[in-house]
Design a protein around this motif. Sequence first.
Motif, short mmCIF file in Angstrom:
data_model
loop_
_atom_site.label_atom_id
_atom_site.label_comp_id
_atom_site.label_asym_id
_atom_site.label_seq_id
_atom_site.Cartn_x
_atom_site.Cartn_y
_atom_site.Cartn_z
N PRO A 1 -19.87 28.25 -23.85
CA PRO A 1 -19.19 28.93 -22.74
C PRO A 1 -19.85 30.22 -22.27
CG PRO A 1 -18.08 29.39 -24.81
CD PRO A 1 -19.29 28.58 -25.15
N GLU A 2 -21.05 30.54 -22.75
CA GLU A 2 -21.61 31.85 -22.39
C GLU A 2 -22.94 31.76 -21.64
OE1 GLU A 2 -20.17 34.77 -25.85
OE2 GLU A 2 -21.70 33.37 -26.47
N PRO A 3 -23.03 30.94 -20.60
CA PRO A 3 -24.32 30.85 -19.91
C PRO A 3 -24.74 32.17 -19.26
CG PRO A 3 -22.65 29.61 -18.71
CD PRO A 3 -22.04 30.02 -20.02
N GLU A 4 -23.73 32.95 -18.77
CA GLU A 4 -24.10 34.22 -18.09
C GLU A 4 -24.76 35.15 -19.09
OE1 GLU A 4 -20.96 33.03 -18.05
OE2 GLU A 4 -20.79 32.28 -15.99
N LEU A 5 -24.16 35.19 -20.28
CA LEU A 5 -24.69 36.06 -21.31
C LEU A 5 -26.09 35.59 -21.74
CD1 LEU A 5 -24.06 38.37 -23.17
CD2 LEU A 5 -22.92 36.79 -24.72
N ALA A 6 -26.23 34.28 -21.92
CA ALA A 6 -27.53 33.74 -22.31
C ALA A 6 -28.56 34.07 -21.24
CB ALA A 6 -27.44 32.23 -22.51
N ASP A 7 -28.14 33.99 -19.99
CA ASP A 7 -29.06 34.26 -18.90
C ASP A 7 -29.48 35.73 -18.89
OD1 ASP A 7 -30.55 33.26 -16.77
OD2 ASP A 7 -29.15 34.14 -15.33
N ALA A 8 -28.50 36.62 -19.18
CA ALA A 8 -28.82 38.05 -19.22
C ALA A 8 -29.82 38.32 -20.35
CB ALA A 8 -27.55 38.86 -19.44
N TYR A 9 -29.60 37.73 -21.51
CA TYR A 9 -30.54 37.89 -22.63
C TYR A 9 -31.91 37.32 -22.27
CZ TYR A 9 -27.12 39.22 -26.27
OH TYR A 9 -26.21 39.87 -27.04
N ARG A 10 -31.86 36.18 -21.59
CA ARG A 10 -33.12 35.51 -21.26
C ARG A 10 -33.95 36.38 -20.32
NH1 ARG A 10 -34.01 29.91 -18.03
NH2 ARG A 10 -32.77 31.05 -16.52
N THR A 11 -33.27 36.98 -19.33
CA THR A 11 -33.98 37.86 -18.39
C THR A 11 -34.58 39.04 -19.15
OG1 THR A 11 -32.37 37.23 -16.75
CG2 THR A 11 -33.71 39.15 -16.22
N ALA A 12 -33.76 39.61 -20.06
CA ALA A 12 -34.24 40.75 -20.82
C ALA A 12 -35.45 40.35 -21.68
CB ALA A 12 -33.12 41.27 -21.71
N THR A 13 -35.37 39.19 -22.28
CA THR A 13 -36.46 38.74 -23.15
C THR A 13 -37.73 38.50 -22.33
OG1 THR A 13 -34.78 37.65 -24.45
CG2 THR A 13 -37.03 37.04 -24.93
N ALA A 14 -37.57 37.84 -21.18
CA ALA A 14 -38.75 37.58 -20.35
C ALA A 14 -39.37 38.89 -19.87
CB ALA A 14 -38.37 36.71 -19.16
N THR A 15 -38.51 39.89 -19.58
CA THR A 15 -39.03 41.19 -19.13
C THR A 15 -39.82 41.84 -20.26
OG1 THR A 15 -37.05 41.39 -17.80
CG2 THR A 15 -38.36 43.38 -18.05
N ALA A 16 -39.27 41.78 -21.47
CA ALA A 16 -39.97 42.37 -22.63
C ALA A 16 -41.30 41.67 -22.86
CB ALA A 16 -39.09 42.28 -23.87
N ILE A 17 -41.31 40.34 -22.67
CA ILE A 17 -42.57 39.59 -22.87
C ILE A 17 -43.60 40.05 -21.84
CG2 ILE A 17 -43.62 37.29 -22.65
CD1 ILE A 17 -41.01 36.16 -23.90
N SER A 18 -43.18 40.15 -20.59
CA SER A 18 -44.12 40.57 -19.54
C SER A 18 -44.66 41.96 -19.82
CB SER A 18 -43.43 40.57 -18.18
OG SER A 18 -43.37 39.26 -17.70
N ALA A 19 -43.73 42.87 -20.21
CA ALA A 19 -44.17 44.24 -20.50
C ALA A 19 -45.13 44.22 -21.68
CB ALA A 19 -42.97 45.11 -20.81
N GLY A 20 -44.80 43.43 -22.69
CA GLY A 20 -45.66 43.33 -23.88
C GLY A 20 -47.05 42.86 -23.50
N LEU A 21 -47.12 41.88 -22.63
CA LEU A 21 -48.42 41.35 -22.24
C LEU A 21 -49.27 42.43 -21.59
CD1 LEU A 21 -47.44 37.86 -20.78
CD2 LEU A 21 -48.61 38.32 -22.92
#
Length: 690
Positions: free
Chosen positions: A540-560
Amino acid sequence: MARDGACRGGVVRRASGRLAGWRARGVWLERDARSFASSATARDGSDDDDGDDDGGDSASGRGSGKSSKAKRVTSRESLRRLMDMRDPAAWYPLARSMRREITLHVGPTNSGKTHAAMERLKQAASGVYCAPLRLLAWEISESMNAVGVACTLVTGQEIREAPNARHVSSTVEMSDVSSVYDCAVIDEVQLLSDPHRGYAYTRALLGLAAIELHLCGDPRVVPLVKKIVESTGDLLTVKEYERLSPLEVSSEIVKSVKDVREGDALVAFSRADVYKMKRELEKKSNFRACVIYGALPPEARSRQALLFNKPESGYDVLIASDAIGMGLNLNVRRVIFTTMSKFDGVGTRHLEAPEVRQIAGRAGRYGLDYAGGGSVTTMKRSEHKILVNALEGELKPLDSAGIAPSLEQVEEYCAIHRGASLLEALQALSNKAKLASHYRMRNMSEPIAVAKMLKKFPLALEDQFTFAIAPVDVKDPMVCAALLTFVKTFCTHGRVGVRLISLPPPRTPKNPIQLQKLESAHKCLDLYLWLARKLPKAFPEPELADAYRTATATAISAGLQFLSTISDEKNGRKEFDGDTSYLSKSAVKRAFNAAKVAIENIEEERARAGLPRIDQAERAVRFSDFKWTNGGKTNDEATKLSSRIPKSKSSRVSDAKHPNDQLDASPPPPSGPTKKSFVAKRSFAKPSWL
Ligand SMILES: Nc1ncnc2c1ncn2[C@@H]1O[C@H](COP(=O)(O)OP(=O)(O)OP(=O)(O)O)[C@@H](O)[C@H]1O
């Protein structure tokens, strides 16, 4: 036949509410069509069984023998029909009720075939684009919206609706075969023959109910498409294209990274090799390198491409795996193969000619800086000849398209063989189905391996099937562990919270290992989102998963970006003055804070509705019964699952087809945890791991 009539009537009336089509009707038509072929008999057979049990036959040994013989004959007949998959075109009555005008655009890479098809799509009153990658589905929906053609995005993980849209950009697995469109485009149609994903292309080609259907691909696919279209009765026109800008094989061997120049793309075939090459290049030259490989989230790949393409970014060289072969418009001058061999899960082999052409074709992209002519070469003199041969020789035409057993067929098999498990059904359907010579069964090793693991769980068949086909990177134990956690929690609580996934801290990763953890977390979140679309009540938490996913992808991009060992001074470039806001450390923090706010909002909403806090129960599972990660050690069961996937020749997964790109697998099953799952739960003993 009444159902058939209903479907055909639907065509004339022109389907409305396309999105509803995905959510509710997508599978129905296929199921309906198959029922013409086989299911009625199977169902009748099982009903008869019940009748016989309490009928007068039991009083007469002779009568009973006759009736069970009749039952056996009926079952055999049902099975024979079920296993007869020689005419998959008949599974799509809506498309079969039309005479579609199919145009097959074929040519080498960079020949403008997709451009031509997309121009038609934009002009059409309604249409659908079927992408080979999520990244491409996003890009097309954005570019269509940018030119004023409202276009909704549909992937296995998300639906982004554009107001009043009559166009849709979706991944091929999510293509809608239940609505009528004026125009449809299937890109990279040669993937029809892909052992893992080919079935989704076959489904789109046979099932899209489009007045005009455009297929774009390489010329090897022509005989296969002709053969398939013979069975559908559509009109087929083949259009051939030539490369828009020249591509030459350079005789200059790039012996070391010192010979690398601006605009070069170095191709390696594993994540480790990509980082090794990056370190070496940045140590021995003044260049900074962007990286692209299959495990990177699409957002991160797209951002790396943006940095590489911008002349003022300070990133002049690209180091990539074969994931660059598709979907990115890259400003590459020269492609350099660091090796012409790759490990494919079985052993090390030479690259095949189509793979070489797809990657080499990235150089000298039309409309970009090096459109005057691109070039391609190797780093080893001994491999130069392999490159030349791969680019010059004739290619063998493709001879078969993929096909996969559906949930309905599995259910039917289990109805005929009472008590058969999902595993048995998958094995039987994939090994014994009768196919026409130009079709072949999808490689089922991964769903079968997952089905084996699921055997011990008290799941209804339909839910088992959903988990078995879930897009899981079986090479990543963290993702396998996440799947097992999700299944266990689903069985115990019926509801699965996203915080079962231990997310790495909201910090920019400092090294490739920290980065890898984020990549795995991103894949777990993707898996959650995929499951949330199939089983929305249980996840039931797709919005939350999506928020985490965006944050994770941002961290990955910054890391790169921050992983570059080379300083601005040495690089001699000023900071990229384009939009880097999403790459800064504070942007990463902001993205993670947004995830936190999303959690709080969800908890508040639940509290207002009088519901218990999500995850209290799930946390108990996480900390006591199931350690899916423990100080960097991965869960044993997950490792077992990961190692159980047979490494057969046919299960080769190129990095270009990394599971990250495949996260849409298979048509959507009906949504919501089924009543059956709870019935099943009640009827099973408490599992031993509780
Ligand atoms: N007629 C055209 N006008 C403007 N740009 C074009 C035209 N034809 C092609 N292009 C551009 O050339 C590039 C290559 O075209 P396109 O992607 O259609 O080629 P393709 O044959 O599908 O290649 P690939 O399979 O490598 O994607 C794209 O950037 C596209 O926008």
